[in-house]
Design a protein around this motif. Structure first.
Motif: not given
Length: 404
Positions: A26-48
């Protein structure tokens, strides 16, 4: 070579195309919307996975050394425990290990991957906290470790409700997390005033929690959960027979818009500076790319860097560009100068400079106006050299171009 007459060709191409689409996050904007609405969001593969594995082993060694230091001290007091560990709900087979920053190269490499190589988490944090990363402050830096036999925690928010999230916290899995290991359970949409009122109504708390939906953070190595500290959650039970050691690296950032008391002191080792997000990114860049340390003669280094940059050294040009961009090493923030030095280093093929210059063109920072086509070109060049955040930035810029 497959013939164009092969009747399965179109299907195969379609499958490949579909697979590629599924991999795009998802885009940064979509991720932010989820974070604001749900209070939690998953971020895949932020480190190797390889970076995660190295840090995991070092954290477990550090924990064992801390246990040994306490257990061999017959006069150990509670204060001795707090030199190494923070308080955590239900300590049996579970600990919250404070992590040193200075001299901890493995940790710094991980943080560099998360906050500098890829700009996604930094962008989300910056935007979520009002768009000024000079004020978002590192508040916690620690590791949660649970062993088989650790019980399930009670559901709790990290902070009482207030209008703005006091903290944003990211939990990063340093190994795959299965059901048996007791993943963190989150209750989406409990970062609201209404949810906290119902939670604080003790006679009704159980019925409220039973009626609330929950999600288990079954993360793969290198994946993360980013959450608003008002969101209710708990560590799951690590099964005594089927479970195994679960290690989460985590850090929290203080939201400058939340002016009420946080309610906890934060899990951070004494002596670790509570840097702003900008300061942290700058320090990581200096340490990882240039091998600097606290004892460096900064003035001499800055003069030497400028001389090297003016004589065409790409790494020095990149460093000078970063100093201008973040206002560090005695320089005032000057985005135009930052973009100029990034341009010079990028022209010599430096992948980090190509990525940084791409960000400037994508956002219209330090350049006359946004130029998405140029940003896409630069992100593509950096991605070809293996820059870890460039492919994601390329996808973002391509999506940005479609929406123009």
């Amino acid at each position: 070579r497959i013939s164009n007459n092969n009747p399965n060709n179109n299907n195969n191409k379609k499958k490949k195309k579909d697979t590629k689409k599924k991999k795009k996050g998802p885009s940064i904007a979509q991720t932010l919307r989820t974070l604001n609405q749900e209070g939690v969001v998953r971020l895949n593969g932020i480190i190797s996975p390889s970076t995660a594995a190295i840090l995991r082993e070092e954290i477990l060694t550090c924990r064992d050394d801390a246990y040994d230091a306490i257990s061999t001290n017959s006069d150990a007091q509670p204060e001795d425990w707090r030199k190494y560990f923070a308080d955590v709900l239900l300590k049996r087979n579970r600990c919250d290990l404070l992590l040193p920053f200075d001299g901890n190269s493995s940790l710094q490499k991980v943080l560099y991957e998360i906050l500098v190589s890829s700009n996604k988490l930094s962008s989300i944090l910056q935007t979520a906290m009002g768009g000024n990363d000079d004020d978002a402050t590192l508040y916690e830096l620690s590791a949660l470790i649970s062993e088989p036999g650790s019980p399930r925690q009670p559901v709790h928010p990290d902070n009482p409700y207030q209008e703005y999230a006091p903290l944003y916290t990211v939990f990063i899995a340093l190994q795959d997390i299965t059901h048996e290991m007791g993943p963190t359970m989150f209750l989406p949409r409990t970062n609201t005033e209404d949810a906290h009122d119902r939670y604080n109504n003790i006679p009704e708390r159980d019925s409220f929690l039973e009626s609330s939906s929950s999600v288990a953070a079954l993360l793969n190595t290198g994946d993360a959960s980013l959450f608003d500290s008002r969101t209710m959650h708990c560590g799951g039970a690590n099964d005594e027979l089927g479970g195994s050691t679960r290690v989460l690296l985590y850090m929290s950032f203080r939201n400058p818009r939340a002016t009420e008391s946080i309610g906890n002191v934060g899990s951070i080792m004494p002596g670790v500076k509570r840097m702003t997000l900008n300061e942290l990114r700058s320090k990581l860049t200096a340490n990882i790319l240039h091998g600097e340390n606290e004892n460096d003669n900064t003035t001499n280094n800055d003069d030497e860097t400028r001389i090297l940059a003016e004589n065409g050294d790409a790494l020095a040009q990149l460093k000078l560009g970063i100093s201008y961009y973040v206002g560090d090493n005695g320089l005032e923030t000057n985005y135009t100068e930052a973009a100029r030095w990034f341009e010079l280093a990028a022209a010599q093929g430096n992948a980090h400079a190509q990525f940084n210059l791409g960000c400037c063109h994508s956002l219209g920072i330090g350049v006359p106006q946004p130029d998405v086509d140029r940003a896409i070109e630069l992100f593509q060049l950096a991605a070809k050299q293996g820059h870890p955040g460039a492919k994601e930035a390329f996808d973002e810029a391509s999506e940005q171009k479609k929406n123009l």
